[in-house]
Write a protein that holds these residues in place. Structure first.
Motif, PDB file in Angstrom:
ATOM      1  N   UNK A 290     -78.533 -32.751  41.999  1.00  0.00           N
ATOM      2  CA  UNK A 290     -78.089 -32.811  43.390  1.00  0.00           C
ATOM      3  C   UNK A 290     -77.391 -34.144  43.616  1.00  0.00           C
ATOM      4  N   UNK A 291     -76.443 -34.159  44.546  1.00  0.00           N
ATOM      5  CA  UNK A 291     -75.711 -35.397  44.758  1.00  0.00           C
ATOM      6  C   UNK A 291     -75.270 -35.625  46.185  1.00  0.00           C
ATOM      7  N   UNK A 292     -74.950 -36.887  46.456  1.00  0.00           N
ATOM      8  CA  UNK A 292     -74.334 -37.330  47.700  1.00  0.00           C
ATOM      9  C   UNK A 292     -72.985 -37.930  47.334  1.00  0.00           C
ATOM     10  N   UNK A 293     -71.959 -37.519  48.033  1.00  0.00           N
ATOM     11  CA  UNK A 293     -70.620 -38.024  47.745  1.00  0.00           C
ATOM     12  C   UNK A 293     -69.953 -38.481  49.040  1.00  0.00           C
ATOM     13  N   UNK A 294     -69.284 -39.646  48.959  1.00  0.00           N
ATOM     14  CA  UNK A 294     -68.460 -40.099  50.075  1.00  0.00           C
ATOM     15  C   UNK A 294     -69.220 -40.699  51.232  1.00  0.00           C
ATOM     16  N   UNK A 295     -70.399 -41.290  50.988  1.00  0.00           N
ATOM     17  CA  UNK A 295     -71.177 -41.933  52.046  1.00  0.00           C
ATOM     18  C   UNK A 295     -70.646 -43.359  52.240  1.00  0.00           C
ATOM     19  N   UNK A 296     -69.745 -43.525  53.207  1.00  0.00           N
ATOM     20  CA  UNK A 296     -69.102 -44.830  53.416  1.00  0.00           C
ATOM     21  C   UNK A 296     -69.873 -45.629  54.458  1.00  0.00           C
ATOM     22  N   UNK A 297     -70.239 -46.860  54.085  1.00  0.00           N
ATOM     23  CA  UNK A 297     -71.039 -47.713  54.956  1.00  0.00           C
ATOM     24  C   UNK A 297     -70.427 -49.113  54.999  1.00  0.00           C
ATOM     25  N   UNK A 298     -70.756 -49.858  56.056  1.00  0.00           N
ATOM     26  CA  UNK A 298     -70.252 -51.226  56.219  1.00  0.00           C
ATOM     27  C   UNK A 298     -71.245 -52.009  57.052  1.00  0.00           C
ATOM     28  N   UNK A 299     -71.495 -53.252  56.652  1.00  0.00           N
ATOM     29  CA  UNK A 299     -72.236 -54.177  57.509  1.00  0.00           C
ATOM     30  C   UNK A 299     -71.504 -55.514  57.538  1.00  0.00           C
ATOM     31  N   UNK A 300     -71.618 -56.221  58.664  1.00  0.00           N
ATOM     32  CA  UNK A 300     -70.769 -57.386  58.924  1.00  0.00           C
ATOM     33  C   UNK A 300     -71.410 -58.703  58.540  1.00  0.00           C
ATOM     34  N   UNK A 301     -72.669 -58.684  58.131  1.00  0.00           N
ATOM     35  CA  UNK A 301     -73.337 -59.923  57.740  1.00  0.00           C
ATOM     36  C   UNK A 301     -74.499 -59.602  56.815  1.00  0.00           C
ATOM     37  N   UNK A 302     -75.227 -60.640  56.400  1.00  0.00           N
ATOM     38  CA  UNK A 302     -76.377 -60.532  55.506  1.00  0.00           C
ATOM     39  C   UNK A 302     -75.987 -59.970  54.141  1.00  0.00           C
ATOM     40  N   UNK A 303     -74.804 -60.300  53.689  1.00  0.00           N
ATOM     41  CA  UNK A 303     -74.381 -59.970  52.331  1.00  0.00           C
ATOM     42  C   UNK A 303     -73.779 -61.222  51.708  1.00  0.00           C
ATOM     43  N   UNK A 304     -74.220 -61.547  50.512  1.00  0.00           N
ATOM     44  CA  UNK A 304     -73.726 -62.737  49.823  1.00  0.00           C
ATOM     45  C   UNK A 304     -73.412 -62.412  48.372  1.00  0.00           C
ATOM     46  N   UNK A 305     -72.695 -63.327  47.734  1.00  0.00           N
ATOM     47  CA  UNK A 305     -72.423 -63.208  46.298  1.00  0.00           C
ATOM     48  C   UNK A 305     -72.121 -64.619  45.781  1.00  0.00           C
ATOM     49  N   UNK A 306     -73.144 -65.247  45.177  1.00  0.00           N
ATOM     50  CA  UNK A 306     -73.025 -66.646  44.759  1.00  0.00           C
ATOM     51  C   UNK A 306     -73.600 -66.820  43.362  1.00  0.00           C
ATOM     52  N   UNK A 307     -73.281 -67.966  42.760  1.00  0.00           N
ATOM     53  CA  UNK A 307     -73.847 -68.391  41.463  1.00  0.00           C
ATOM     54  C   UNK A 307     -73.498 -67.439  40.324  1.00  0.00           C
ATOM     55  N   UNK A 308     -72.323 -66.853  40.372  1.00  0.00           N
ATOM     56  CA  UNK A 308     -71.859 -66.025  39.258  1.00  0.00           C
ATOM     57  C   UNK A 308     -71.062 -66.892  38.281  1.00  0.00           C
ATOM     58  N   UNK A 309     -70.632 -66.320  37.181  1.00  0.00           N
ATOM     59  CA  UNK A 309     -70.006 -67.084  36.087  1.00  0.00           C
ATOM     60  C   UNK A 309     -68.839 -67.921  36.618  1.00  0.00           C
ATOM     61  N   UNK A 310     -68.884 -69.186  36.279  1.00  0.00           N
ATOM     62  CA  UNK A 310     -67.860 -70.134  36.731  1.00  0.00           C
ATOM     63  C   UNK A 310     -67.127 -70.674  35.512  1.00  0.00           C
ATOM     64  N   UNK A 311     -65.966 -70.116  35.225  1.00  0.00           N
ATOM     65  CA  UNK A 311     -65.174 -70.572  34.085  1.00  0.00           C
ATOM     66  C   UNK A 311     -63.711 -70.647  34.493  1.00  0.00           C
ATOM     67  N   UNK A 312     -62.832 -70.823  33.498  1.00  0.00           N
ATOM     68  CA  UNK A 312     -61.415 -71.027  33.799  1.00  0.00           C
ATOM     69  C   UNK A 312     -60.727 -69.785  34.362  1.00  0.00           C
ATOM     70  N   UNK A 313     -61.380 -68.605  34.298  1.00  0.00           N
ATOM     71  CA  UNK A 313     -60.780 -67.376  34.822  1.00  0.00           C
ATOM     72  C   UNK A 313     -61.186 -67.108  36.277  1.00  0.00           C
ATOM     73  N   UNK A 314     -62.107 -67.878  36.778  1.00  0.00           N
ATOM     74  CA  UNK A 314     -62.631 -67.596  38.119  1.00  0.00           C
ATOM     75  C   UNK A 314     -61.748 -68.204  39.207  1.00  0.00           C
TER      76      UNK A 314
END
Length: 349
Positions: A196-220
């Motif tokens: 069984x599956x769910x397809x196309x469930x589009x969601x959005x929130x405007x805060x409380x989302x972060x993305x930090x401390x990922x790989x930091x090299x010459x390509x970033x």
């Protein structure tokens, strides 16, 4: 269109001597057909259950694919074993009339078992069902208000039924997400595959989302993001290890609610998302915690980016920082996926 079963058959591909004799000498050259099948796709059916004044509807788009023991239709042009795709289409309507429709999974199981019981030369039946998302109209929504404005007030809120009275026989199309299923039944394999599956469930929130401390090299080039817009379109599928004790419709709604809860959190407080990966994992884990009949679940969550519009060059027009206007960018986008399974699954899962 057809989902790939997460569980691979252990013995279905081993043909019996009786079935092998159906072919005769079918392979005339040094080549061999290693996979085959045929069927009817996109069969649209609406079923109305009329129980007194209260009517219930189910609208499906159905696909039926059969795999025959014999390949003589390919090798020899002999059509004597072919159950025509038109006959498969008629079967959808006739079984819906005879047995009614309760859920996409149960109807797919009914169709698949019918093809194997009716035609002894069918090795495998694969049924795909997509559900059209009809929801009952609420009573207040049928009342015109002199002071109501389109887009304001509960009488125009077709997406939330709350505690209002539901209409007996009027429905509204609410395509929040697609409910689909795939059922595969093999004659030589007693284990039915139900996905069984769910397809196309589009969601959005405007805060409380972060993305930090990922790989930091010459390509970033992407800086740490401590507070960003998080938007995705969830595609999710899961396989049942037990189909006898599960309420398919309730389980689908449970999975959807679990995904939304882990994405959004409490309505007043929210929930922190340190990465898409973590939100995805928490959702899959909770599904396995709550629904014991689910053996394995797979989920894909692509990033739908909303980039901050840079207003620094325009300080004379709009002074200060901008955290209100964003540029939607669908492509390119990141894609995050994972499959979570119970550790005690059989080796063929």
């Amino acid at each position: 269109m057809f989902a790939t079963p997460l569980r691979q058959p252990s013995s279905a591909s081993n043909r019996t001597a009786a079935s092998a004799s159906l072919d005769g000498q079918e392979t005339p050259f040094q080549y061999e057909i290693t996979d085959h099948g045929y069927g009817k796709d996109a069969v649209k059916v609406l079923h109305v259950s009329r129980k007194g004044p209260v009517h219930t509807i189910q609208e499906f788009e159905v696909g039926t694919h059969l795999k025959l023991y014999s390949k003589k239709d390919y090798y020899q042009g002999n059509n004597s074993d072919i159950v025509a795709t038109d006959s498969q289409k008629n079967t959808v309507y006739l079984l819906a009339k005879k047995y009614g429709i309760e859920s996409p999974e149960k109807f797919a199981l009914l169709l698949g078992q019918h093809f194997l019981n009716k035609y002894s030369h069918v090795e495998e039946a694969h049924v795909h069902v997509e559900t059209y998302p009809w929801q009952r109209v609420c009573q207040e929504e049928t009342k015109a208000s002199k002071t109501s404005v389109v887009g304001q007030g509960s009488c125009n809120n077709f997406s939330s039924i709350d505690n209002r009275s539901l209409h007996n026989h009027a429905f509204i199309f609410t395509p929040t997400a697609l409910h689909y299923c795939d059922v595969v039944i093999r004659r030589q394999d007693p284990k039915q595959t139900v996905i069984t599956g769910i397809k196309g469930l589009r969601v959005l929130k405007t805060t409380q989302s972060s993305f930090v401390n990922f790989v930091n090299d010459e390509f970033r080039s992407l800086p740490d993001q401590y507070d960003r817009i998080f938007s995705t379109v969830v595609d999710c599928s899961w396989e049942y290890s037990d189909t006898d004790t599960v309420n398919f419709s309730r389980a689908w709604q449970q999975v959807k609610n679990i995904i939304l809860r882990n994405f959004a959190g409490d309505p007043q407080v929210g929930v922190s998302s340190p990465s898409v990966q973590h939100t995805l994992y928490l959702s899959e884990k909770q599904v396995l915690d709550v629904i014991p009949q689910v053996s394995v679940i797979s989920m894909t969550m692509p990033n739908k980016h909303y980039f901050n519009f840079d207003t620094k060059p325009f300080q004379q027009i709009v002074p200060g920082d901008n955290n209100e206007v964003f540029i939607p960018v669908d492509k390119p986008h990141g894609t995050i996926y994972a499959q979570l399974a119970r550790k005690n699954l059989n080796s063929h899962l």
